[in-house]
Design a protein around this motif. Structure first.
Motif, PDB file in Angstrom:
ATOM      1  N   LEU B 284       0.839  -1.200   0.000  1.00  0.00           N
ATOM      2  CA  LEU B 284       0.000   0.000   0.000  1.00  0.00           C
ATOM      3  C   LEU B 284       0.870   1.244   0.000  1.00  0.00           C
ATOM      4  N   LEU B 285       1.916   1.200   0.836  1.00  0.00           N
ATOM      5  CA  LEU B 285       2.760   2.377   1.018  1.00  0.00           C
ATOM      6  C   LEU B 285       3.529   2.704  -0.260  1.00  0.00           C
ATOM      7  N   GLY B 287       2.772   1.802  -3.228  1.00  0.00           N
ATOM      8  CA  GLY B 287       1.759   2.209  -4.196  1.00  0.00           C
ATOM      9  C   GLY B 287       1.424   3.683  -4.046  1.00  0.00           C
ATOM     10  N   SER B 288       1.276   4.132  -2.794  1.00  0.00           N
ATOM     11  CA  SER B 288       0.893   5.525  -2.588  1.00  0.00           C
ATOM     12  C   SER B 288       2.060   6.463  -2.872  1.00  0.00           C
ATOM     13  N   GLY B 291       2.166   6.623  -6.767  1.00  0.00           N
ATOM     14  CA  GLY B 291       0.906   6.876  -7.446  1.00  0.00           C
ATOM     15  C   GLY B 291       0.378   5.682  -8.224  1.00  0.00           C
ATOM     16  N   GLN B 292       0.797   4.500  -7.833  1.00  0.00           N
ATOM     17  CA  GLN B 292       0.336   3.286  -8.522  1.00  0.00           C
ATOM     18  C   GLN B 292      -1.017   2.875  -7.942  1.00  0.00           C
ATOM     19  N   THR B 293      -2.075   3.515  -8.442  1.00  0.00           N
ATOM     20  CA  THR B 293      -3.381   3.275  -7.824  1.00  0.00           C
ATOM     21  C   THR B 293      -3.832   1.825  -7.984  1.00  0.00           C
ATOM     22  N   ILE B 296      -2.353  -0.210  -5.327  1.00  0.00           N
ATOM     23  CA  ILE B 296      -3.006   0.006  -4.031  1.00  0.00           C
ATOM     24  C   ILE B 296      -4.292  -0.804  -3.946  1.00  0.00           C
ATOM     25  N   TRP B 297      -5.099  -0.688  -5.006  1.00  0.00           N
ATOM     26  CA  TRP B 297      -6.380  -1.392  -4.971  1.00  0.00           C
ATOM     27  C   TRP B 297      -6.207  -2.900  -4.919  1.00  0.00           C
ATOM     28  N   LEU B 300      -5.264  -3.826  -1.507  1.00  0.00           N
ATOM     29  CA  LEU B 300      -6.444  -3.683  -0.659  1.00  0.00           C
ATOM     30  C   LEU B 300      -7.361  -4.900  -0.782  1.00  0.00           C
TER      31      LEU B 300
END
Lengths: 271, 329, 305
Positions: B284-285, B287-288, B291-293, B296-297, B300
């Protein structure tokens, strides 16, 4: 639809409740259950009618049909000459359940006001009626208490007061004293008779106690299960004035005997 | 006693039992969610596509805009199929192990590898925390002093955002001399050392729900049940094994399910502020940061799948145990 | 099988034995053990005879103070590194000197991020529950999914919301909304279903309309459930607001401070923030619980207490 209507006076000639060939079948996972079959009954104004029979005989179901809480699958029924639903909309009856069902977040007074608020009575009228019905059920001085602070018998009296508050002509009671002990029950039975004499209401009363049915009623409807049906209708000729010791008289015992015979004829004890 | 067993806490209504009964409504709602998601994704990603259009001075039909909005590399809200594809590519499409410096190692591009790094400390910590929680609950029920001293704190601790403490524990534990010495001595590997603080946080988070639930469970037998045991002049131990423990089982499972969900969240959060390299939180980190959305998803959803799987396993276990104990299904 | 019977005299003997053993090896340990068992004996003595309200307050207080004292003693006696565990006195010193910073962080994270999100999320969930309540189909579809989502690690959405709504408190509120919505929804829907059939029948015999039944019967019966949801959500809201700041924030806020000060290994400040968070969490929960006590005094769970 929501306006303060006290019950419409039933027209003088017709019966208060008339059921013809009433059928009610519940569809369950285990197949259809015949809760009521071919029930015919007429109740006139001012009568005190008891429904007695073993569990599953449809006595509560019949009461719920009168109250439009269940709908028949066949036959006709009228309440004050209307359909039960129309009668319900006109607030034709008060209903007392086996459990007092008082709201714990309302004081006794506020509980009795509940139907009055819903039906749109004004504040002053609400207060006046609460005072009246509390006196009627001998609960003066308990209005500010909360239900859980009262004994079971007092709670049930409050629940009767709630059903009386809006002054409907019909009172439907579904084993209202079933959960109370014998002594409290005797006392409440006596009080109920006094109340009935004073208010001249038509009462439908479900019970499975033979002495209770005989002691209270002018008419006893004996029912039996599978399918739920009426096996006997007994008109009581006991005087309206009934002290508790009337239960030792031969007349009383004769009627009780006939009720017991009716129950036996319906094979109530076969299982 | 059967009365005590059937008294289930309100939160026990975990969904999956009811799922079979209401597949159609659940599917309908799911479909609606996916439809809303697609709609939102087009709405939110459109701006970038329109901006590109203007800059490159090209005309696009509405249909093309929608198509473009759903195939961006860094969308504001990736549409479901992009997330699904990413999850597929990073689980099935990547080898779990890869060779590096002549050694077979976990492949950090594989999401299962990251899930493993999150799940393992979660389960370990959950086991420790749950066990200690049960022990403490038994102590609390049998010792008045313990009850009065510890119980208020155990309840109060549930109102505290304990999770905020997670980063501290990571720093503290990874600086513990004992742990460093163990690594130096070669008793544990560096990987295991990374696992310890995460497991500790998980155990800490699973501990309190179990204590509170278990105390409620052990106290659930009614006075009449306890009086019956007294008429047999049963010892406290007998009362415990034959009455209190069986009566507490439904409560235990309810709190275990709460616990394991909390433990997983704990592990993920423990990975956040410390710059962990492996694990779903680390995923997640990074990704954020970049900007690799889509990443992140997908992380998640992997976390969601893990949580669901863990709770489902406990739920299945619960059904089996309760069935053997004769509870109504 | 009478193992439990040992406890009354077994524990003190064990305690004294441990202290004696420790005194022979390490006086510092003996001191710590002495304080621990001393406080424990005092509590055991107090809880055995105290039936008054006072004891209910004093006993846990003694326990808490003992823990603090042991913490302080352990740090002082063993010279524990500042990085691993600062002493309570050091943390307190920081709270006193940095009050202004802590207050600013509290405002940013709790008053803006958490509270706004909490109000919006819980409010939206309540309205959604009212809507869902009218359709049994939606209930059967949404409840399992809501239950499912309530168990998921929703904090993970924090980076997404920070990307969408920026570094300010708005993104923190968004995370809080996402976190509290489903637990609150599930509780509200369950609450609205909680009235029993007989009470609903009673309302039908009065020919009560839908809003009348809702206001006079179903909302009051739903209150305990609604408050249960509100209480669960207080903690979730704080967690969401703090953790979301790990992913980006202005240069103020509790999560921001924890992250930054930890990078500097200023652990006393980190602990000071934690203390504030704990206090805020308890206070928040306490206020909701107090309102619950006032409004659902009639419920059996509140009556006995």
């Amino acid at each position: 639809m929501v306006q303060p209507t006290t019950a419409i006076a039933p027209d003088a000639t017709g019966p208060v409740i008339a059921a013809k060939n009433l059928d009610l079948t519940f569809q369950t996972n285990d197949g259809p259950v015949h809760a009521l079959r071919d029930v015919n009954l007429t109740i006139n104004k001012g009568e005190f009618v008891s429904f007695i029979g073993p569990s599953g005989c449809g006595k509560t179901t019949f009461l719920r049909v009168i109250a439009a809480l269940e709908h028949p699958t066949g036959g006709t029924i009228t309440v004050n000459g209307m359909t039960p639903d129309e009668a319900r909309m006109r607030r034709a009856y008060g209903y007392v359940f086996q459990a007092a069902g008082l709201y714990p977040w309302r004081s006794i007074e506020k509980n009795i006001k509940l139907p009055l608020e819903i039906m749109g009575f004004d504040r002053a009228e609400q207060d006046r009626r609460v005072r009246d019905v509390l006196a009627l059920v001998d609960l003066e001085g308990f209005g500010k208490k909360f239900p859980w602070q009262l004994s079971g018998g007092m709670q049930q009296r409050a629940s009767i007061a709630r059903a009386l508050a809006f002054d409907a002509d019909i009172l439907l009671m579904d084993e209202p004293f079933g959960a109370l002990d014998e002594i409290v029950r005797d006392h409440l039975n006596e009080q109920l008779l006094t109340l009935w004499a004073r208010t001249e209401k038509t009462i439908g009363f479900v019970t499975h106690s033979i002495p209770e049915a005989v002691y209270l009623s002018t008419k006893i409807v004996v029912m039996s299960p599978r399918p739920g049906r009426i096996t006997d209708i007994i008109d009581s000729d006991l005087p309206r004035e009934r002290p508790l010791d009337i239960r030792d008289t031969p007349e009383f015992l004769a009627i009780a005997h006939r009720v017991r015979e009716g129950l036996r004829a319906g094979h109530a004890y076969e299982d | 006693m059967s009365a005590a067993l059937t008294q289930r806490p309100a939160r026990a209504s975990w969904a999956l039992g009811g799922l079979a009964a209401g597949v159609l409504p659940v599917m309908t709602v799911l479909m609606a969610i996916i439809a809303i998601w697609y709609g939102a994704s087009v709405m939110m990603n459109r701006a970038w596509t329109l901006d590109q259009m203007q800059r490159q001075n090209i005309e696009m039909t509405p249909f093309e805009i929608i198509a473009a909005a759903m195939t961006q590399e860094r969308p504001v809200l990736p549409p479901p199929h992009q997330v699904a594809a990413e999850i597929w590519n990073t689980t099935v499409g990547e080898p779990i192990m890869r060779e590096r410096r002549g050694q077979m190692q976990g492949n950090p591009r594989n999401l299962i590898f990251h899930a493993y790094h999150t799940l393992w400390p979660t389960i370990l910590g959950f086991g420790i925390g749950g066990f200690l929680g049960i022990l403490l609950a038994v102590g609390i029920v049998h010792s008045r002093a313990m009850d009065m001293s510890v119980m208020p704190w155990a309840i109060a601790s549930q109102t505290i955002p304990i999770l905020a403490i997670a980063p501290i524990i990571v720093v503290v534990v990874s600086n513990l001399p004992v742990l460093n010495a163990a690594v130096d001595q070669g008793w544990i590997s560096d990987d295991t050392k990374l696992l310890v603080p995460k497991a500790l946080i998980s155990s800490y988070l699973s501990f309190f729900p179990v204590v509170v639930g278990m105390v409620a469970g052990l106290r659930s037998p009614q006075t009449s049940d306890l009086d019956l045991m007294r008429t047999y002049s049963a010892s406290p131990a007998q009362t415990f094994w034959k009455l209190r423990l069986p009566a507490s089982v439904p409560f235990l499972f309810t709190s275990l399910k709460v616990s394991i969900a909390a433990a997983l969240v704990g592990t993920i959060v423990a990975e956040l502020p410390t710059g962990a390299r492996f694990g779903l939180g680390a995923r997640l980190l990074t990704g954020s940061y970049y900007g690799q959305t889509i990443q992140i998803w997908s992380a998640l959803f992997m976390a969601a799948i893990c949580a669901a799987a863990l709770v489902m396993i406990l739920g299945a276990l619960e059904r089996v145990v309760l069935k053997r104990m004769g509870a109504r299904p | 099988m009478r193992a439990v019977g040992l406890v009354p005299w077994g524990l003190p003997v064990l305690g004294v034995a441990l202290i004696v053993w420790a005194a022979l090896n390490d006086t510092r340990l003996a001191l710590i053990l002495g304080v621990w068992f001393g406080a424990w004996a005092l509590n055991a003595w107090l809880s055995d005879r105290a039936h008054r309200r006072g004891a209910r307050l004093v006993v846990p207080l003694i326990f808490g103070v003992t823990l603090l004292a042991l913490w302080e003693m352990a740090v002082q006696l063993y010279d524990i590194s500042f990085v691993i565990l600062p002493a309570p006195s050091a943390i307190w010193a920081r709270i006193v000197t940095e009050t202004a910073t802590l207050w600013a962080d509290f405002q940013q994270t709790i008053l803006k991020g958490a509270l706004a999100g909490y109000a919006m999320g819980c409010g939206a969930a309540f309205l959604a529950a009212l809507a869902v309540d009218r359709s049994p189909f939606l209930q059967r579809g949404l409840l399992p999914i809501g239950n499912f989502i309530a168990a998921l690690p929703i904090v993970g959405t924090a980076p997404i919301f920070v990307m969408w709504f920026g570094f300010g408190w708005q993104s923190k509120s968004a995370v809080v909304v996402a976190m509290v919505f489903f637990p609150m929804l599930v509780n509200c829907v369950q609450g609205l279903k909680a009235s029993d059939a007989m009470q609903r029948d009673l309302m039908r015999t009065y020919a009560a309309s839908y809003p009348q039944t809702l206001i006079k019967l179903r909302l009051p019966t739903a209150l305990p459930f609604i408050f249960n949801g509100l209480k669960i959500c207080t903690t979730l809201a704080l967690i969401g607001a703090i953790v979301a700041e790990f992913f980006g924030s202005p240069t103020v806020g509790m999560g921001f401070r924890i992250k930054i000060e930890m990078g500097r290994l200023a652990m006393d400040m980190v602990w000071a923030e934690i203390a504030v968070a704990a206090l805020a969490g308890s206070l928040f929960y306490g206020i909701v619980a107090l309102i619950e006590r006032k409004t659902t005094f009639w419920h059996p769970s509140q009556r006995r207490g």
